[in-house]
Scaffold this motif. Structure first.
Motif, short mmCIF file in Angstrom:
data_model
loop_
_atom_site.label_atom_id
_atom_site.label_comp_id
_atom_site.label_asym_id
_atom_site.label_seq_id
_atom_site.Cartn_x
_atom_site.Cartn_y
_atom_site.Cartn_z
N VAL A 76 0.81 -1.31 -0.07
CA VAL A 76 0.00 0.07 0.09
C VAL A 76 0.79 1.16 0.01
O VAL A 76 0.54 2.46 -0.21
N SER B 229 -6.47 3.32 4.32
CA SER B 229 -6.36 1.95 3.91
C SER B 229 -6.84 0.70 4.75
O SER B 229 -6.74 1.18 6.04
N SER C 297 -5.89 -2.28 4.50
CA SER C 297 -4.86 -3.55 3.99
C SER C 297 -3.47 -3.18 4.15
O SER C 297 -2.49 -3.85 3.68
N SER C 298 -3.09 -2.14 5.32
CA SER C 298 -1.49 -1.92 5.33
C SER C 298 -1.02 -3.27 5.98
O SER C 298 0.44 -3.32 5.75
N THR D 141 -13.45 1.14 5.37
CA THR D 141 -13.28 1.79 4.09
C THR D 141 -14.09 3.12 4.10
O THR D 141 -13.80 3.86 3.26
N ASP E 185 -5.06 0.47 -1.31
CA ASP E 185 -5.20 -1.15 -0.72
C ASP E 185 -4.82 -2.22 -1.68
O ASP E 185 -4.63 -1.98 -3.02
N LEU F 200 -6.22 -5.88 -1.40
CA LEU F 200 -7.13 -6.58 -0.54
C LEU F 200 -6.60 -8.10 -1.05
O LEU F 200 -6.58 -8.52 -2.31
N GLY G 60 -10.92 -1.52 -2.02
CA GLY G 60 -11.31 -0.69 -0.71
C GLY G 60 -11.31 0.68 -0.86
O GLY G 60 -12.04 1.17 -1.64
N CYS G 61 -10.45 1.22 -0.10
CA CYS G 61 -10.44 2.67 -0.15
C CYS G 61 -10.00 3.52 -1.42
O CYS G 61 -10.45 4.48 -1.76
#
Lengths: 136, 339
Positions: free
Chosen positions: B43, B72, B74-75, B105, B133, B135, B259-260
């Motif tokens: 990310v 984020s 999913s960091s 999100t 993101d 994912l 995601g974001c």
């Protein structure tokens, strides 16, 4: 102990190089005590912002590597516009397009993981005027 | 007024076809592709590239930024800062405000809101909001057919001659159902997605649009960007909100759900498609509710700019399912172990 990735952070994250005040030779990523070209010792270096663009001077393609690496992996000696020479990984480069003189640009990537921390630096990809040229 | 001064989008070039994933699991069919990040992207690297493009497009040096806010989910870190790493690599000044917005999100609009507020009160001149993101779903799950990677950045500042769009109105809504959840180390898809979408997503979207309509008495918008993990939910939301299906701007069909990032990528696409004076409605959703913003387009960037969002939706390099697993770090599980 200070981790190496911390000491090289300005070079690795911001492409900061070190230019010899005597002869103009550019060191990257290390700030050296002596100048490799004019042998000034101790050398006076000034920090300069390097351009993300350069060209391939020489390369090899590694075919068999430990599983931490993608293979085949092209590793090249790259000269940036300011004259700094460095070893760099090439990414998103096909064997067909790779040649001496290929124009490349710096591409920020994860270099390795240090106890769960991703450590970043610049790898290099063929210079493309747009991020995604459908003709590629 | 607050305006979008520039934006940048970065979508990885690698694509996996849904048919390739289905084939690996003995299923047939599947149209569309997902954008897949390589092993050495995360990310931070995705987000940085979008951020650099946003600054270059607006011709604003990084040391003029007063804020770098990154959203984020999913960091991968329980403690660290993506915004700090991106800010440092951009070359921001030491007095910059740095913040990570995660765990929902919805965080992408929390970041936009925080940045717009900081500009409105005069604390900062420019602020960068990044959504990034990557994912990763459990192999074999239905989520695997939508999870993707990407990033986009929006540069906000006071309205000036180069402003692309001006922030008109905003609203927030938090309902009773908190939505999806995922504990540390778990794959996406812990919660019953259909339950969450019917009882939280649709409810919150209806709630936030009602709030927004009370403020600006508008019920129709030229372009609609809305958070949706799959196109079928975007379509259901549009129907519920009585919005024209053709007003939807979405990258889901071409690159999947990131995601974001998807929210800001779609906002960038809407800017590229819009004409001056048109209104873009953008609605986020995540655990904890929804936020909606309307933007009036001032000077549409068009599709001619380098690395436009539209150009990056083009098909890239197709990868196989084993390569996809390797890129996502899913290939080295213990024999017989939990995946």
């Amino acid at each position: 102990m200070t981790p190496e990735h911390w000491r090289l952070r300005r070079a690795n994250d911001r492409l900061i190089g070190f230019k010899c005040r005597s002869c103009g030779w550019v060191s990257f990523p290390e700030r050296r005590k002596t100048c490799k070209r004019c042998r000034a010792a101790p050398a006076q270096f000034e920090e300069i912002q390097l351009s993300p663009y350069g060209k391939v001077l020489s390369y090899v393609i590694q075919q068999r590597l430990p599983e931490e690496f993608e293979s085949p992996l092209a590793v090249a000696v790259i000269e940036l516009e300011e004259g700094a020479r460095l070893y760099g990984h090439l990414v998103e480069t096909s064997a067909e397009e790779l040649h001496v003189g290929l124009e490349v640009e710096a591409d920020y990537r994860v270099m390795y993981r240090d106890e769960g921390l991703n450590v970043y630096s610049y790898k290099f990809a063929p210079r493309r005027n747009v991020a995604h040229d459908p003709a590629d | 007024m607050i305006g979008i001064q520039g934006y940048g989008v970065y979508i990885p070039r690698q694509r996996i076809k849904l048919g390739e994933i289905n084939g690996a699991w003995g299923r047939s069919g599947g149209r569309g592709e997902l954008a897949v990040a390589t092993r050495d992207e995360d990310v931070v690297t995705l987000g940085l590239k979008s951020a650099q493009q946003a600054l270059a497009a607006a011709n604003i040096p990084a040391d003029k930024l007063g804020a770098v806010y990154v959203a984020s989910v999913s960091s991968g870190y329980m403690e660290s800062t993506v915004a700090g790493q991106i800010g440092y690599a951009l070359g921001v000044a030491g007095d910059v405000s740095i913040a990570d917005f995660g765990l929902s999100t919805r965080g992408v609009t929390s970041a936009l809101r925080a940045c717009a507020d900081a500009i409105a009160c005069g604390r900062i001149e420019y602020g960068l909001v990044v959504g990034s993101d990557r994912l990763i779903a459990r192999p074999g799950s239905t989520y695997e057919l939508s999870c993707a990677a990407g990033a986009a950045a929006i540069l906000l500042g006071r309205e000036s001659t180069g402003t692309l769009a001006e922030l008109e109105e905003s609203a927030a809504y938090s309902g009773s159902c908190l939505g999806r959840y995922r504990a540390e180390g778990q794959f996406r898809g812990t919660t019953d997605e259909r339950f969450v979408m019917e009882h939280s997503y649709l409810d919150q979207l209806a709630g936030v649009v009602e709030q927004l309509s009370r403020r600006d008495e508008q019920t129709s918008w030229d372009h609609v960007v809305l958070h949706a993990p799959e196109l079928k939910w975007a379509r259901r939301a549009l129907k519920l909100l009585k919005l024209k299906p053709e007003s939807l701007v979405s990258s889901l069909g071409q690159i999947g759900y990131a995601g974001c990032a998807s929210f800001l990528i779609d906002l960038a696409l809407a800017l590229e498609q819009a004409r001056p004076d048109e209104i873009i409605l953008a609605i986020s959703y995540g655990p904890g509710g929804s936020e909606a913003f309307t933007w009036q387009v001032k000077c549409a960037p068009g599709l001619e700019r380098p690395a436009s969002a539209q150009s990056q939706l083009e098909p890239g390099e197709n990868i196989s399912y084993p390569t996809y697993l390797r890129y996502n770090g899913l290939y080295a599980q213990q024999p017989g172990g939990q995946t």
